[in-house]
Each structure stands twice: as structure tokens, then as C-alpha cells.
Write an enzyme that holds these catalytic residues in place. Structure first.
Site, PDB file in Angstrom:
ATOM      1  N   SER A  33      30.060  -3.213   5.512  1.00 33.83           N
ATOM      2  CA  SER A  33      29.479  -4.507   5.848  1.00 33.83           C
ATOM      3  C   SER A  33      30.370  -5.600   5.260  1.00 33.83           C
ATOM      4  CB  SER A  33      28.044  -4.582   5.320  1.00 33.83           C
ATOM      5  OG  SER A  33      27.442  -5.815   5.638  1.00 33.83           O
ATOM      6  N   TYR A  84      29.539 -13.230  12.988  1.00 34.95           N
ATOM      7  CA  TYR A  84      29.957 -12.099  12.156  1.00 34.95           C
ATOM      8  C   TYR A  84      28.821 -11.672  11.238  1.00 34.95           C
ATOM      9  CZ  TYR A  84      32.785  -9.376   8.867  1.00 34.95           C
ATOM     10  OH  TYR A  84      33.285  -8.369   8.073  1.00 34.95           O
ATOM     11  N   LYS A 122      26.469  -8.057  10.828  1.00 36.33           N
ATOM     12  CA  LYS A 122      26.392  -7.326   9.571  1.00 36.33           C
ATOM     13  C   LYS A 122      24.967  -7.307   9.023  1.00 36.33           C
ATOM     14  CE  LYS A 122      30.762  -6.271   9.380  1.00 36.33           C
ATOM     15  NZ  LYS A 122      31.202  -4.871   9.560  1.00 36.33           N
TER      16      LYS A 122
END
Length: 287
Positions: A141, A155, A159
């Protein structure tokens, strides 16, 4: 006819093994006496790693967004070594932009790479880990999987999703002897910020004051990041070998500081609004 060759150590299946964290983890695993099935979209990018460790590294062609290819890649690993002990979902890339700047296609493509692909690969490997009664899933992650900031919303969203899935997964598979480790690195010298792994959404001028510094600062940081990928890989192996492997492992001083700061802010906010939250119960349940 099977080409199976029994490995003496653990067998790792690592995506995005041709560079960055993937390569660092592969090299650390090999140094520990283990074998690696190194997956990449272009297996020829793994030639150097394969040549340096003959018989210990097996290249596999895999784009984790290709769901039909995933079972075949897992089968190739099992055919070669007879088992998989550690899956590392590492393949990824960045996308900079304000939320208003992202297109649906950009968001969906990133989610395919960081969430749906790892989820499918995890599902493909889990039956073998359960049957063995041992193994681990390592989800690469980011500190951006714990908190977010302007310019990296897409992004972080992918994650965050991966971490939520993995937190439940860890509780589901612990009874089978399978560990789940979520790794949350900060800024490391992996080439992530300066190569083709970083994309940019089409800018909207109104967001230049808040997103502009990220758009220029992240690429400019390439090669100057404080984190050492080799030390990160060593920390991951140490965490997996620990009697009590953590669910989450923040790596790098920036990540540790950021996560601790976020936890402090979250608790402070929750406590500030605690009375309001509790006040929404039915009155007859209040006592």
C-alpha cells in the site's frame, strides 16, 4: 509433464518484480535462501535478475489487470516449485491530479491495477495457502493508504480500498495459518516518482495553487527520497518472520510521522464529536 522443482526455502510470487520495491523484495528473499516467481508485464525486464540467480528466479508474464491471465500465472508458479508461500501484490503506478481533473477512465484503470488485480490474484493464491496451512499475503500500500492530501486522491482511494479489503481478509484467514501484511511506505528511492510509473491528469488552472506543488514536487524528488528500498525489503521479511506479524507496517520516518499524526487527528476529531454521535441512538437505548 510437470517441470516442478522443489524449493528448499519459501516460494515468493511478486508482481512488479522488475524494479523498485518488487525487485528489492525479490533480492532480499533470494538472499534469505528463498525462491522467487517474478511477475512483470514484460518478462524480458527481469533478464538481469534471472541471470544473477539461475534456478532461483522464474520470470512470469503477468499484467495484473488481465484477469484471465492470473490463474495461468499462479499455475506456472505451482508447476515450477510445487507451492507458493508468500504473495506480494506490488505492481502499481501513480496518478497526480485534483479530484475534478480525473476522468472516469483514469480512476477505473488505477482501481483495476491497485485493487481488482490484487484482489483477483489473492483469491487465486488463497486456496493453496489454506491447503498448506501456512503462508502470507503482502499488500504493498502506501502512507497514502492511511491518509490523503491534495493531488493524490485517486491513488489514495485505490490504496484505501485495498487496505479495507485486507483488514477483513486478515481476520478471515488467520485461522488457516495465513498472515496478511499491509505495507505503508513513505518516499523511497524506487524510481516511482521519476519514471513512467507516474501519470498526470489534465490540469485545471483553478487548482494550480494547491495541486501544482505536488505536480512538480513529486517528480523533482526522484533520487532524493529518504527511504532505502533494501532496508524496506529487510523490514518486510523481518515482519513476516515475527511471531506477531503486524497488520500494518509503516516504513520510512515520513510515513511513521504521517500515520501517527493522522491517528492523533482522527482521535481528537472523534472525541470532539462523540456526544453528537452518541446522541443519535434511540432514547430507550441511551441507558
Amino acid at each position: 509433464m510437470s517441470n516442478e522443482k522443489r524449493a528448499t526455502g519459501r516460494v515468493w510470487l511478486i508482481t512488479g518484480a522488475n524494479s523498485g520495491f518488487g525487485q528489492a523484495i525479490a533480492e532480499a528473499a533470494i538472499a534469505a535462501g528463498d525462491s522467487v516467481v517474478a511477475a512483470a508485464r514484460r518478462p524480458e525486464a527481469l533478464d538481469g535478475l534471472v541471470a544473477a540467480h539461475p534456478g532461483r528466479v522464474v520470470p512470469v508474464r503477468l499484467d495484473v489487470t488481465d484477469g484471465e491471465r492470473i490463474p495461468a500465472a499462479v499455475a506456472e508458479a505451482l508447476e515450477r516449485f510445487g507451492r507458493i508461500d508468500v504473495l506480494v501484490n506490488n505492481a502499481g503506478r501513480g496518478l497526480i491530479g485534483a479530484v475534478e481533473e480525473y476522468t472516469d477512465r483514469e480512476l477505473r484503470d488505477l482501481m483495476e491495477l491497485h485493487f481488482f488485480g490484487p484482489a483477483a490474484l489473492t483469491r487465486a493464491v488463497l486456496p493453496h495457502l489454506r491447503a498448506q496451512g501456512s503462508g502470507a499475503v503482502v499488500q504493498m500500500s502506501s502512507m497514502g493508504g492511511r491518509f490523503s492530501f491534495p493531488g493524490v486522491g485517486a491513488y489514495s482511494a485505490t490504496k484505501f480500498a485495498l487496505e479495507g479489503l485486507s483488514e477483513a481478509l486478515a481476520q478471515e484467514v488467520v485461522g488457516f495459518g495465513v498472515k496478511v501484511l499491509i505495507v505503508e511506505p513513505g518516499a523511497f528511492r524506487t524510481g516511482f516518482a521519476g519514471g513512467g510509473a507516474l501519470a498526470h491528469a489534465t490540469p485545471i488552472a483553478a487548482y494550480d495553487p494547491v495541486v501544482g506543488p505536488v505536480r512538480t514536487g513529486l517528480p523533482d524528488s526522484d533520487g532524493k527520497q529518504p527511504g532505502d528500498p533494501a532496508k524496506a525489503a529487510a523490514a518486510i521479511l523481518a515482519a513476516l518472520d515475527a511471531e506477531h506479524t503486524p497488520l500494518r507496517l509503516a516504513l520510512g520516518s515520513d510515513a511513521v510521522d504521517g500515520v501517527l499524526g493522522q491517528l492523533d487527528r482522527a482521535r481528537k476529531e472523534a472525541e470532539a464529536w462523540e456526544a453528537v454521535g452518541r446522541g443519535t441512538d434511540f432514547a430507550d437505548l441511551a441507558n
